[in-house]
Design a protein around this motif. Structure first.
Motif, short mmCIF file in Angstrom:
data_model
loop_
_atom_site.label_atom_id
_atom_site.label_comp_id
_atom_site.label_asym_id
_atom_site.label_seq_id
_atom_site.Cartn_x
_atom_site.Cartn_y
_atom_site.Cartn_z
N SER A 61 0.75 -1.09 -0.05
CA SER A 61 0.01 -0.15 0.01
C SER A 61 0.91 1.18 0.04
N THR A 62 1.97 1.14 -0.08
CA THR A 62 3.03 2.16 -0.37
C THR A 62 3.48 2.67 -1.59
N PRO A 63 3.99 3.68 -1.93
CA PRO A 63 4.51 4.16 -3.13
C PRO A 63 5.51 3.05 -3.54
N ALA A 64 6.42 2.39 -2.65
CA ALA A 64 7.41 1.43 -3.28
C ALA A 64 6.64 0.08 -3.47
N GLY A 65 5.23 0.05 -3.47
CA GLY A 65 4.79 -1.49 -3.72
C GLY A 65 5.13 -1.95 -5.09
N PRO A 66 4.85 -1.24 -6.26
CA PRO A 66 5.00 -1.57 -7.49
C PRO A 66 6.70 -2.05 -7.73
#
Length: 306
Positions: free
Chosen positions: A125-130
């Motif tokens: 669920s964070t910007p780092a997910g992808p």
């Protein structure tokens, strides 16, 4: 006791058809296709299924609101059973990889398992997910290359990771819907991924063994006949299959269209893996890998891959 069909839905069983091709593409690029490749591919599938079970365990409260039909919120699979299954599949995947490929395979399988759990429990669920999910797939490709020169498999790993980034970015909007800019961005990424998979492979430098001689400049890998066109054909098939779904999502970015694009990205991945395998010189094996794409698409009508 959960039914086998419920467990298959929990781990997105048909989506696992998109997994062995990672290992095959990595092994082909590194020149290590052999008897242990199927075992490493099986280990990869176990880790993928573990990630799916862990994902639904971590999302069980959110799914109770957004996707109550899933196995855990619907009561068909208990949360503890899902967590235990995820842990058991993880241990089995790492153990099988180690048994098949020894210490070198373990040095990739363990970080891969950690990345899978890290994505499910923290990064999703964070910007780092992808980026974290892309790293999972890149490591999966390198798992297949652990018996040879892993550096040769890095371009294939980066290609699969880039594809995974596009799918993961879309998946974050498959419930709420997206604006048209997101599928347009991922579509541009897909075009670059397909172009990279279709490009002729650069052969490694050839070392002259005479005293004082160095390495000759790298050249193009020699290709003749239909084999020369096969990577481009498979990459084009991948781009058309996944790209069309993204184009429809861009025209109508509601949740259903975005979810369909995510499904196309998952089930269409074997065509990209097949292109990479053929690009490494294993044309017939590349065709066999790509054949999982239409099969996965048919099975996805019964069990959702997302």
């Amino acid at each position: 006791m959960p039914r086998l069909a419920d467990l298959a839905e929990l781990v997105r069983a048909p989506a696992a058809l998109s997994v062995p091709g990672d290992v095959v593409a990595g092994a082909a690029a590194a020149g290590t296709l052999g008897r242990r490749t199927p075992a490493l591919a099986a280990a990869s599938v176990l880790l993928y299924w573990a990630g799916m079970a862990a994902n639904d365990w971590a999302d069980r409260r959110l799914d109770a609101v957004e996707r109550p039909e899933r196995p855990i919120p619907s009561g068909r699979v208990a949360p503890g059973a899902a967590l235990g299954l995820a842990a058991g599949l993880t241990a089995a995947g790492v153990a099988l990889a180690t048994a098949a490929g020894g210490r070198r395979a373990a040095t990739v399988a363990v970080p891969l398992a950690a990345a899978v759990w890290g994505y499910d429990l923290a990064a999703k669920s964070t910007p780092a997910g992808p980026a974290v999910m892309a790293a999972c797939r890149g490591l999966d490709v390198l798992l297949g290359a652990t018996g040879g020169r892993m550096l040769r498999a890095v371009p294939a790993a980066v290609t699969v990771a880039a594809h995974t980034w596009t799918v993961t970015a879309l998946s974050r909007r498959e419930v709420s819907g997206a604006d048209a800019a997101l599928p347009l961005r991922t579509l541009a990424g897909t075009a670059l991924v397909a172009a990279g998979a279709a490009a002729p492979r650069v052969a490694p430098p050839v070392r002259d063994r005479r005293p004082g001689a160095g390495a000759e400049p790298p050249g193009r890998a020699p290709r003749r006949g239909p084999a020369a066109a096969l990577p481009a054909l498979l990459a084009g098939w991948y781009a058309a299959r996944y790209g069309a779904a993204q184009a429809r999502a861009a025209a109508d970015p509601r949740a259903g269209r975005v979810r369909a694009a995510v499904g196309a990205g998952i089930t269409g991945l074997p065509a990209l893996q097949g292109a990479l395998t053929a690009r490494a010189g294993a044309g017939l094996l590349g065709l066999a890998v790509a054949a999982a794409a239409p099969l996965g698409g048919r099975l996805a009508r019964r069990i959702s891959p997302t």
